[in-house]
Write a protein that holds these residues in place. Structure first.
Motif, PDB file in Angstrom:
ATOM      1  N   TYR A  60       0.855  -1.184   0.000  1.00 48.69           N
ATOM      2  CA  TYR A  60       0.000   0.000   0.000  1.00 48.69           C
ATOM      3  C   TYR A  60       0.897   1.242   0.000  1.00 48.69           C
ATOM      4  N   TRP A 104      -2.533  -8.870  12.820  1.00 46.87           N
ATOM      5  CA  TRP A 104      -3.422  -8.516  11.721  1.00 46.87           C
ATOM      6  C   TRP A 104      -3.650  -9.653  10.746  1.00 46.87           C
ATOM      7  N   TYR A 108      -8.001  -7.271   7.729  1.00 49.44           N
ATOM      8  CA  TYR A 108      -7.929  -6.182   8.710  1.00 49.44           C
ATOM      9  C   TYR A 108      -6.945  -5.129   8.238  1.00 49.44           C
ATOM     10  N   SER A 110      -6.107  -4.325   5.272  1.00 51.53           N
ATOM     11  CA  SER A 110      -6.565  -3.590   4.098  1.00 51.53           C
ATOM     12  C   SER A 110      -7.379  -2.355   4.480  1.00 51.53           C
ATOM     13  N   ALA A 111      -7.960  -2.343   5.685  1.00 56.82           N
ATOM     14  CA  ALA A 111      -8.782  -1.224   6.135  1.00 56.82           C
ATOM     15  C   ALA A 111      -8.043  -0.307   7.103  1.00 56.82           C
ATOM     16  N   ARG A 112      -6.887  -0.754   7.630  1.00 56.94           N
ATOM     17  CA  ARG A 112      -6.270  -0.019   8.738  1.00 56.94           C
ATOM     18  C   ARG A 112      -4.831   0.410   8.484  1.00 56.94           C
ATOM     19  N   TYR A 113      -4.238   0.034   7.385  1.00 50.10           N
ATOM     20  CA  TYR A 113      -2.793   0.149   7.197  1.00 50.10           C
ATOM     21  C   TYR A 113      -2.267   1.576   7.318  1.00 50.10           C
TER      22      TYR A 113
END
Length: 132
Positions: A60, A104, A108, A110-113
């Protein structure tokens, strides 16, 4: 004791390249997701790049570095890297390595990085200065 340690910062001219490294002790490295953040003087800490645990297939990037920076990991060396190309003066900041500690799932992550508060362990930081 978990301790990420960054290295590789320095002074570079605009358009140049640097490679940051971060090694982590105290955890099973292959199990942990890793990220790079940066903080410029007077600004909030901001997300730069992240990579998932194990394969490192999921990466990401912040929009501001996409296409110029590459994050990678070497589980055999307990290390994560940030290759920075085409550097700009606005990339000047202290760069921090962080890890979530092995809790993780990929979903999880993918939404919080991009959220700094989600990361448990932080390095001391390494200065990157890009001159114009």
């Amino acid at each position: 004791q978990v301790q990420p340690v960054e290295s590789g910062g320095g002074l570079v001219q605009a358009g140049g390249s640097l490679r940051l490294s971060c090694t982590v002790s105290g955890l099973a490295f292959r199990n942990i997701a890793m990220a790079w953040f940066r903080q410029a003087p007077g600004k909030e800490r901001e997300f730069v790049a992240a990579i998932n645990a194990w394969s490192g297939r999921n990466t990401y990037y912040a929009d501001s570095v996409k296409g110029r920076f590459t994050i990678s990991r070497d589980n055999a060396k307990n290390a994560v890297y940030l290759q920075m190309n085409s550097l700009k003066p606005e990339d000047t900041a202290v760069y921090y390595c962080a890890t979530e500690g092995g809790q993780w799932s990929d979903l999880y992550m993918s939404a919080r990085y991009y959220l700094p508060n989600e990361y448990q362990y932080w390095g001391q930081g390494t200065q990157v200065t890009v001159s114009s």
